[in-house]
Design a protein around this motif. Structure first.
Motif, PDB file in Angstrom:
ATOM      1  N   GLU A 120       0.836  -1.197   0.000  1.00 18.34           N
ATOM      2  CA  GLU A 120       0.000   0.000   0.000  1.00 18.34           C
ATOM      3  C   GLU A 120       0.870   1.245   0.000  1.00 18.34           C
ATOM      4  N   SER A 121       0.439   2.252  -0.719  1.00 15.68           N
ATOM      5  CA  SER A 121       1.220   3.486  -0.788  1.00 15.68           C
ATOM      6  C   SER A 121       1.223   4.208   0.555  1.00 15.68           C
ATOM      7  N   GLY A 122       2.416   4.670   0.958  1.00  9.55           N
ATOM      8  CA  GLY A 122       2.550   5.450   2.175  1.00  9.55           C
ATOM      9  C   GLY A 122       2.369   4.678   3.467  1.00  9.55           C
ATOM     10  N   LYS A 123       2.245   3.350   3.424  1.00  7.20           N
ATOM     11  CA  LYS A 123       2.018   2.556   4.626  1.00  7.20           C
ATOM     12  C   LYS A 123       3.136   1.531   4.777  1.00  7.20           C
ATOM     13  N   VAL A 124       3.692   1.421   5.992  1.00 17.43           N
ATOM     14  CA  VAL A 124       4.707   0.415   6.280  1.00 17.43           C
ATOM     15  C   VAL A 124       4.000  -0.831   6.788  1.00 17.43           C
ATOM     16  N   THR A 125       4.270  -1.956   6.148  1.00 14.46           N
ATOM     17  CA  THR A 125       3.682  -3.231   6.543  1.00 14.46           C
ATOM     18  C   THR A 125       4.791  -4.114   7.115  1.00 14.46           C
ATOM     19  N   THR A 126       4.518  -4.759   8.237  1.00 22.74           N
ATOM     20  CA  THR A 126       5.482  -5.658   8.873  1.00 22.74           C
ATOM     21  C   THR A 126       4.927  -7.071   8.823  1.00 22.74           C
ATOM     22  N   LYS A 127       5.781  -8.011   8.441  1.00 23.51           N
ATOM     23  CA  LYS A 127       5.367  -9.414   8.349  1.00 23.51           C
ATOM     24  C   LYS A 127       6.439 -10.279   8.999  1.00 23.51           C
ATOM     25  N   PRO A 128       6.056 -11.216   9.916  1.00 24.05           N
ATOM     26  CA  PRO A 128       7.056 -12.084  10.535  1.00 24.05           C
ATOM     27  C   PRO A 128       7.616 -13.083   9.520  1.00 24.05           C
ATOM     28  N   ILE A 129       8.859 -13.462   9.734  1.00 21.93           N
ATOM     29  CA  ILE A 129       9.503 -14.465   8.885  1.00 21.93           C
ATOM     30  C   ILE A 129       9.763 -15.687   9.756  1.00 21.93           C
ATOM     31  N   PRO A 130       9.118 -16.813   9.474  1.00 20.76           N
ATOM     32  CA  PRO A 130       9.366 -18.024  10.266  1.00 20.76           C
ATOM     33  C   PRO A 130      10.700 -18.658   9.854  1.00 20.76           C
ATOM     34  N   ILE A 131      11.677 -18.634  10.750  1.00 20.69           N
ATOM     35  CA  ILE A 131      13.000 -19.184  10.452  1.00 20.69           C
ATOM     36  C   ILE A 131      13.149 -20.501  11.195  1.00 20.69           C
ATOM     37  N   ASP A 132      13.461 -21.558  10.472  1.00 19.93           N
ATOM     38  CA  ASP A 132      13.621 -22.876  11.070  1.00 19.93           C
ATOM     39  C   ASP A 132      15.021 -23.392  10.759  1.00 19.93           C
ATOM     40  N   VAL A 133      15.926 -23.224  11.719  1.00 12.46           N
ATOM     41  CA  VAL A 133      17.272 -23.755  11.567  1.00 12.46           C
ATOM     42  C   VAL A 133      17.465 -24.853  12.606  1.00 12.46           C
ATOM     43  N   ALA A 134      18.204 -25.891  12.218  1.00  6.57           N
ATOM     44  CA  ALA A 134      18.358 -27.057  13.079  1.00  6.57           C
ATOM     45  C   ALA A 134      19.601 -27.001  13.956  1.00  6.57           C
ATOM     46  N   SER A 135      20.583 -26.190  13.588  1.00  5.20           N
ATOM     47  CA  SER A 135      21.829 -26.187  14.359  1.00  5.20           C
ATOM     48  C   SER A 135      22.372 -24.777  14.513  1.00  5.20           C
ATOM     49  N   TYR A 136      23.233 -24.621  15.513  1.00  5.97           N
ATOM     50  CA  TYR A 136      23.883 -23.337  15.742  1.00  5.97           C
ATOM     51  C   TYR A 136      24.749 -22.988  14.538  1.00  5.97           C
ATOM     52  N   GLY A 137      24.900 -21.697  14.282  1.00  3.11           N
ATOM     53  CA  GLY A 137      25.759 -21.274  13.184  1.00  3.11           C
ATOM     54  C   GLY A 137      25.401 -19.894  12.686  1.00  3.11           C
ATOM     55  N   ALA A 138      26.059 -19.523  11.586  1.00  5.60           N
ATOM     56  CA  ALA A 138      25.812 -18.236  10.941  1.00  5.60           C
ATOM     57  C   ALA A 138      24.957 -18.464   9.703  1.00  5.60           C
ATOM     58  N   TYR A 139      24.001 -17.570   9.472  1.00  5.82           N
ATOM     59  CA  TYR A 139      23.060 -17.713   8.367  1.00  5.82           C
ATOM     60  C   TYR A 139      22.800 -16.357   7.720  1.00  5.82           C
ATOM     61  N   TYR A 140      22.175 -16.399   6.559  1.00  3.40           N
ATOM     62  CA  TYR A 140      21.723 -15.196   5.867  1.00  3.40           C
ATOM     63  C   TYR A 140      20.242 -15.351   5.539  1.00  3.40           C
ATOM     64  N   VAL A 141      19.527 -14.246   5.595  1.00  9.10           N
ATOM     65  CA  VAL A 141      18.158 -14.197   5.092  1.00  9.10           C
ATOM     66  C   VAL A 141      18.168 -13.181   3.954  1.00  9.10           C
TER      67      VAL A 141
END
Length: 168
Positions: free
Chosen positions: A62-83
């Motif tokens: 939508e014009s002029g409106k900020v929309t926020t949406k959650p991102i479900p992240i499912d990682v199985a192990s500790y470490g470094a990642y990128y989205v």
């Protein structure tokens, strides 16, 4: 024009122990016309190999409106990642780490980190605080000389370099 920003849920790109990684993204268009575009969110490992496509769907901005949406992240192990998030032609990329626990500051104060991303801009104080919470007592910034001396003999320090020095 669409603007996309990724935000870690806890305000830092570091997650510890049982605090599983979670992010949200914000998207908006500063124009006066609503935009429809395909949203794609991809999870990658530290070597940038695709782990999974988290979201792949059309969205309306939508014009002029900020929309926020959650991102479900499912990682199985500790470490470094990128989205990696793409919405139409706009994109944003954020790294995050999931670690077993917070480190204590080295008694000798020898633990340090290198900030090697020239695009962190105004987020420098945030990254310094995150490094401190990981136990770092020293920070090394990588400054790109070609951004300081673009023309031989003419010097101009980008604002983020001044902010880095002021934040230390």
């Amino acid at each position: 024009l669409v603007v996309v920003k990724l935000r870690p849920k806890n305000g830092t790109p570091y997650f510890w122990g049982q605090d599983k990684p979670a992010m949200a993204f914000e998207f908006s268009t500063p124009g006066t016309v609503a935009v429809k575009a395909n949203l794609q969110v991809i999870l990658k490992d530290s070597r940038e190999k695709v782990i999974s496509t988290i979201i792949n769907e059309p969205v309306a901005v939508e014009s002029g409106k900020v929309t926020t949406k959650p991102i479900p992240i499912d990682v199985a192990s500790y470490g470094a990642y990128y989205v990696q998030c793409r919405l139409g032609m706009a994109s944003s990329r954020k790294s995050f780490c999931w670690l077993p626990g917070k480190a204590s500051v080295s008694p000798a104060g020898r633990l340090g980190v290198t900030v090697d991303d020239p695009g962190i801009g105004e987020d420098i104080p945030f990254y310094l605080e995150a490094a401190k919470s990981m136990g770092a007592s020293r920070v090394r910034f990588r400054f790109m000389w070609n951004q300081i001396e673009g023309t031989p003999g003419e010097y101009s320090f980008p604002k983020r370099y001044d902010l880095a020095i002021e934040s230390c």
